[in-house]
Design a protein around this motif. Structure first.
Motif, PDB file in Angstrom:
ATOM      1  N   TRP A 177      -1.195  15.379   3.487  1.00 34.97           N
ATOM      2  CA  TRP A 177      -1.770  15.987   2.299  1.00 34.97           C
ATOM      3  C   TRP A 177      -0.717  16.115   1.206  1.00 34.97           C
ATOM      4  O   TRP A 177       0.462  15.912   1.424  1.00 34.97           O
ATOM      5  N   LYS A 178      -1.197  16.411   0.007  1.00 37.50           N
ATOM      6  CA  LYS A 178      -0.352  16.465  -1.196  1.00 37.50           C
ATOM      7  C   LYS A 178       0.734  17.516  -1.057  1.00 37.50           C
ATOM      8  O   LYS A 178       0.466  18.623  -0.593  1.00 37.50           O
ATOM      9  N   PRO A 179       1.965  17.241  -1.506  1.00 38.28           N
ATOM     10  CA  PRO A 179       2.449  15.956  -2.016  1.00 38.28           C
ATOM     11  C   PRO A 179       2.598  14.957  -0.880  1.00 38.28           C
ATOM     12  O   PRO A 179       3.163  15.281   0.168  1.00 38.28           O
ATOM     13  N   TRP A 180       2.103  13.755  -1.080  1.00 36.93           N
ATOM     14  CA  TRP A 180       2.008  12.747  -0.031  1.00 36.93           C
ATOM     15  C   TRP A 180       3.375  12.191   0.338  1.00 36.93           C
ATOM     16  O   TRP A 180       4.255  12.045  -0.507  1.00 36.93           O
ATOM     17  N   ALA A 181       3.527  11.859   1.613  1.00 37.26           N
ATOM     18  CA  ALA A 181       4.783  11.337   2.121  1.00 37.26           C
ATOM     19  C   ALA A 181       4.679   9.836   2.368  1.00 37.26           C
ATOM     20  O   ALA A 181       3.589   9.255   2.379  1.00 37.26           O
ATOM     21  N   ALA A 182       5.819   9.213   2.587  1.00 35.58           N
ATOM     22  CA  ALA A 182       5.861   7.802   2.960  1.00 35.58           C
ATOM     23  C   ALA A 182       5.552   7.659   4.451  1.00 35.58           C
ATOM     24  O   ALA A 182       5.633   8.618   5.220  1.00 35.58           O
ATOM     25  N   GLY A 183       5.184   6.436   4.837  1.00 33.24           N
ATOM     26  CA  GLY A 183       4.924   6.161   6.246  1.00 33.24           C
ATOM     27  C   GLY A 183       3.529   6.503   6.710  1.00 33.24           C
ATOM     28  O   GLY A 183       3.212   6.375   7.896  1.00 33.24           O
ATOM     29  N   ILE A 184       2.648   6.968   5.790  1.00 30.76           N
ATOM     30  CA  ILE A 184       1.293   7.350   6.189  1.00 30.76           C
ATOM     31  C   ILE A 184       0.346   6.154   6.120  1.00 30.76           C
ATOM     32  O   ILE A 184       0.609   5.165   5.438  1.00 30.76           O
ATOM     33  N   ASN A 225      -5.958   8.664   2.238  1.00 35.04           N
ATOM     34  CA  ASN A 225      -5.425   8.942   3.568  1.00 35.04           C
ATOM     35  C   ASN A 225      -6.376   9.902   4.253  1.00 35.04           C
ATOM     36  O   ASN A 225      -6.659  10.983   3.727  1.00 35.04           O
ATOM     37  N   ASN A 226      -6.928   9.500   5.375  1.00 36.29           N
ATOM     38  CA  ASN A 226      -7.888  10.325   6.110  1.00 36.29           C
ATOM     39  C   ASN A 226      -9.063  10.740   5.231  1.00 36.29           C
ATOM     40  O   ASN A 226      -9.576  11.860   5.324  1.00 36.29           O
ATOM     41  N   GLY A 227      -9.492   9.837   4.333  1.00 39.26           N
ATOM     42  CA  GLY A 227     -10.639  10.103   3.487  1.00 39.26           C
ATOM     43  C   GLY A 227     -10.353  10.902   2.233  1.00 39.26           C
ATOM     44  O   GLY A 227     -11.259  11.153   1.434  1.00 39.26           O
ATOM     45  N   VAL A 228      -9.089  11.295   2.040  1.00 42.40           N
ATOM     46  CA  VAL A 228      -8.713  12.077   0.861  1.00 42.40           C
ATOM     47  C   VAL A 228      -7.965  11.179  -0.112  1.00 42.40           C
ATOM     48  O   VAL A 228      -7.015  10.484   0.269  1.00 42.40           O
ATOM     49  N   SER A 229      -8.361  11.201  -1.364  1.00 44.17           N
ATOM     50  CA  SER A 229      -7.751  10.335  -2.364  1.00 44.17           C
ATOM     51  C   SER A 229      -6.286  10.701  -2.595  1.00 44.17           C
ATOM     52  O   SER A 229      -5.935  11.858  -2.786  1.00 44.17           O
ATOM     53  N   ILE A 230      -5.431   9.676  -2.573  1.00 46.39           N
ATOM     54  CA  ILE A 230      -4.009   9.830  -2.865  1.00 46.39           C
ATOM     55  C   ILE A 230      -3.738   9.533  -4.329  1.00 46.39           C
ATOM     56  O   ILE A 230      -2.987  10.237  -5.002  1.00 46.39           O
ATOM     57  N   GLY A 231      -4.331   8.444  -4.820  1.00 40.58           N
ATOM     58  CA  GLY A 231      -4.091   8.018  -6.185  1.00 40.58           C
ATOM     59  C   GLY A 231      -4.683   6.644  -6.425  1.00 40.58           C
ATOM     60  O   GLY A 231      -5.472   6.137  -5.628  1.00 40.58           O
ATOM     61  N   THR A 232      -4.284   6.033  -7.515  1.00 42.01           N
ATOM     62  CA  THR A 232      -4.864   4.772  -7.959  1.00 42.01           C
ATOM     63  C   THR A 232      -3.784   3.725  -8.134  1.00 42.01           C
ATOM     64  O   THR A 232      -2.680   4.026  -8.628  1.00 42.01           O
ATOM     65  N   VAL A 233      -4.090   2.487  -7.747  1.00 45.97           N
ATOM     66  CA  VAL A 233      -3.168   1.376  -7.955  1.00 45.97           C
ATOM     67  C   VAL A 233      -3.047   1.125  -9.460  1.00 45.97           C
ATOM     68  O   VAL A 233      -4.046   0.857 -10.137  1.00 45.97           O
ATOM     69  N   THR A 234      -1.826   1.249  -9.972  1.00 47.09           N
ATOM     70  CA  THR A 234      -1.619   1.092 -11.414  1.00 47.09           C
ATOM     71  C   THR A 234      -1.146  -0.299 -11.798  1.00 47.09           C
ATOM     72  O   THR A 234      -1.357  -0.738 -12.936  1.00 47.09           O
ATOM     73  N   THR A 239       1.452 -13.170  -6.602  1.00 48.97           N
ATOM     74  CA  THR A 239       1.341 -14.491  -7.214  1.00 48.97           C
ATOM     75  C   THR A 239       2.150 -15.501  -6.417  1.00 48.97           C
ATOM     76  O   THR A 239       3.124 -15.149  -5.731  1.00 48.97           O
ATOM     77  N   ASP A 240       1.744 -16.764  -6.514  1.00 54.06           N
ATOM     78  CA  ASP A 240       2.446 -17.825  -5.802  1.00 54.06           C
ATOM     79  C   ASP A 240       3.898 -17.892  -6.268  1.00 54.06           C
ATOM     80  O   ASP A 240       4.185 -17.857  -7.471  1.00 54.06           O
ATOM     81  N   ASN A 241       4.814 -17.941  -5.288  1.00 48.02           N
ATOM     82  CA  ASN A 241       6.261 -17.975  -5.534  1.00 48.02           C
ATOM     83  C   ASN A 241       6.777 -16.700  -6.201  1.00 48.02           C
ATOM     84  O   ASN A 241       7.868 -16.701  -6.797  1.00 48.02           O
ATOM     85  N   GLY A 242       5.987 -15.628  -6.108  1.00 46.92           N
ATOM     86  CA  GLY A 242       6.408 -14.341  -6.650  1.00 46.92           C
ATOM     87  C   GLY A 242       6.563 -13.315  -5.539  1.00 46.92           C
ATOM     88  O   GLY A 242       6.778 -13.650  -4.366  1.00 46.92           O
ATOM     89  N   LYS A 243       6.410 -12.056  -5.916  1.00 44.13           N
ATOM     90  CA  LYS A 243       6.540 -10.949  -4.962  1.00 44.13           C
ATOM     91  C   LYS A 243       5.164 -10.478  -4.515  1.00 44.13           C
ATOM     92  O   LYS A 243       4.140 -10.886  -5.059  1.00 44.13           O
ATOM     93  N   ASP A 244       5.164  -9.609  -3.532  1.00 50.47           N
ATOM     94  CA  ASP A 244       3.944  -9.053  -2.952  1.00 50.47           C
ATOM     95  C   ASP A 244       4.107  -7.529  -2.959  1.00 50.47           C
ATOM     96  O   ASP A 244       4.575  -6.930  -1.987  1.00 50.47           O
ATOM     97  N   VAL A 245       3.745  -6.880  -4.085  1.00 50.24           N
ATOM     98  CA  VAL A 245       4.011  -5.460  -4.226  1.00 50.24           C
ATOM     99  C   VAL A 245       3.004  -4.840  -5.182  1.00 50.24           C
ATOM    100  O   VAL A 245       2.492  -5.514  -6.090  1.00 50.24           O
ATOM    101  N   GLU A 246       2.705  -3.572  -4.960  1.00 52.37           N
ATOM    102  CA  GLU A 246       1.890  -2.821  -5.898  1.00 52.37           C
ATOM    103  C   GLU A 246       2.343  -1.366  -5.894  1.00 52.37           C
ATOM    104  O   GLU A 246       3.057  -0.916  -4.979  1.00 52.37           O
ATOM    105  N   TYR A 247       1.909  -0.628  -6.925  1.00 49.79           N
ATOM    106  CA  TYR A 247       2.368   0.737  -7.138  1.00 49.79           C
ATOM    107  C   TYR A 247       1.157   1.653  -7.307  1.00 49.79           C
ATOM    108  O   TYR A 247       0.208   1.316  -8.026  1.00 49.79           O
ATOM    109  N   VAL A 248       1.211   2.791  -6.646  1.00 48.69           N
ATOM    110  CA  VAL A 248       0.114   3.759  -6.670  1.00 48.69           C
ATOM    111  C   VAL A 248       0.593   5.026  -7.369  1.00 48.69           C
ATOM    112  O   VAL A 248       1.638   5.593  -7.000  1.00 48.69           O
ATOM    113  N   LEU A 249      -0.148   5.470  -8.363  1.00 46.06           N
ATOM    114  CA  LEU A 249       0.184   6.704  -9.077  1.00 46.06           C
ATOM    115  C   LEU A 249      -0.421   7.888  -8.345  1.00 46.06           C
ATOM    116  O   LEU A 249      -1.618   7.913  -8.045  1.00 46.06           O
ATOM    117  N   GLY A 250       0.395   8.897  -8.057  1.00 47.71           N
ATOM    118  CA  GLY A 250      -0.077  10.093  -7.365  1.00 47.71           C
ATOM    119  C   GLY A 250       1.017  11.144  -7.336  1.00 47.71           C
ATOM    120  O   GLY A 250       2.001  11.056  -8.076  1.00 47.71           O
TER     121      GLY A 250
END
Length: 376
Positions: A177-184, A225-234, A239-250
């Motif tokens: 639960w908030k504030p959310w931790a890593a590894g969840i 996480n467990n049905g509770v909103s953490i945040g939104t992908v911002t 992309t091909d030959n690029g990275k594989d990453v995204e960021y969530v605001l919360g």
């Protein structure tokens, strides 16, 4: 809190059933003692060590009052024990009030232990403890009823008071639960991944973003996480030959779960660790858990994935045959320790069939320019 053992108790207190303890007539109360605030803990320890004499201690910080309760017939003993401890401790600070009560701590603690074995029909115990303020054993049940109140009175007399309280749940990788931790475990639209770590504009925690794999969720997806909103992908990169990453605001804290997939413990993130050939890391996914068998054997790889997209800026961990990573661990962190504490090495992106090899983006590769990994 988060500490090494991140354990919270959430109780819905609906109402105490039963009045506060009535004072035992004992004549005029003794003159109050005064102790220095810095040494008031000595009296707290003294009262706890002699449970036959005392009935518990409480403080009123606003009024600087330390209330020490004593059992029936034990005024002289209480005064003799408290008096010498208070003597010479200074003329300012906490006022000490000696107050008579009906039950000693020894009596109430014996009742508390009996409550743990009490199984009235249909009742579900949730908590039980000595309530020193009311000089009772407070007993929480998941559903309160007149029948249960009567059963408790018949079994324990006036030494127990029931209240309604939900059973506590441990925070864990699966139910944080908030504030959310890593590894969840994080989910959206039927897809499950892992929260890796957090990045922020230096000195501005409100800007924190969770880092996870870009192949997990769509841009603008709501992550839970467990049905509770953490945040939104911002923002999202896949992309091909690029990275594989995204960021969530919360709202996040620089702390990560470790251990198995159902873990309720972890550690504070203290910084980052550079990935170099020969460096050992633990993989830390919400499904595979913590596995500390990986060694970096190659840097800056481009890897053609089974979805047909080539991802670059990857380093590779090999385990020598043991399973390090499982489905759903994408986005999770890899970490190690040094003298300063837990250090983040990067974020899990992919694995070989069987999970014996792990590909990850180093932390520097997924930290935006001018940002940094959040540390505690």
């Amino acid at each position: 809190m988060r500490s090494l053992c991140r354990r919270y108790i959430v109780t819905a207190l609906v109402g105490i059933v039963g009045a506060a303890a009535s004072a035992v007539p004992a004549g005029a109360a003794p003159s109050p003692l005064v102790v220095d605030q810095a040494r008031a803990d000595e009296l707290v320890s003294l009262a706890g060590a002699d449970q036959a004499t005392f009935g518990g201690v409480s403080v009123d910080e606003a009024g600087n009052v330390l209330t020490i309760r004593y059992a029936p017939g034990r005024l002289a003993a209480a005064r003799s024990k408290v008096g010498p401890s208070a003597a010479g401790l200074g003329g300012r600070g906490w006022r000490v009030d000696l107050v008579p009560v009906s039950h000693s701590l020894a009596e109430l603690d014996a009742v508390r232990q009996r409550v743990g074995r009490w199984r009235p029909g249909g009742a579900s115990l949730s908590e039980w403890y000595v309530d020193v303020t009311h000089n009772r054993v407070a007993v929480g049940v998941t559903e309160l009823s007149p029948r249960l109140v009567a059963a408790a009175r018949a079994e324990f007399g006036d030494r127990v008071a029931l209240h309604q309280a939900a059973r506590a749940t441990r925070a864990s990788r699966t139910a944080d639960w908030k504030p959310w931790a890593a590894g969840i475990r994080i989910t959206s639209g039927g897809t499950a991944c892992t929260a890796g770590f957090f990045v922020e504009v230096p000195g501005t925690p409100a800007t924190r973003r969770m880092v996870t794999s870009g192949h997990c969720f769509a841009n603008a997806a709501v992550v839970s996480n467990n049905g509770v909103s953490i945040g939104t992908v911002t923002s999202r990169t896949l992309t091909d030959n690029g990275k594989d990453v995204e960021y969530v605001l919360g709202t996040f804290t620089p702390w990560t779960y470790k251990g198995p997939s159902t873990s309720d413990y972890g550690d504070t993130i203290r910084g980052t660790k550079a990935s170099v050939v020969g460096q050992t890391f633990c993989t830390n996914g919400a499904f595979g858990g913590e596995v500390c068998s990986g060694t970096v054997d190659a840097l800056n790889l481009c890897v053609l994935m089974t979805d047909g997209i080539t991802t670059c800026s990857l380093d590779r961990l090999v385990s020598g045959g043991g399973v390090m990573t499982r489905l759903g661990d994408s986005g999770g962190n890899v970490f190690t320790y040094d003298a300063a504490g837990l250090k983040i090495g990067g974020m899990i992106v992919a694995m070989s069939p069987g999970g014996t090899t792990t590909y990850f983006h180093p932390a520097a590769a997924v930290t935006p320019m001018g940002w940094r990994v959040s540390v505690g």
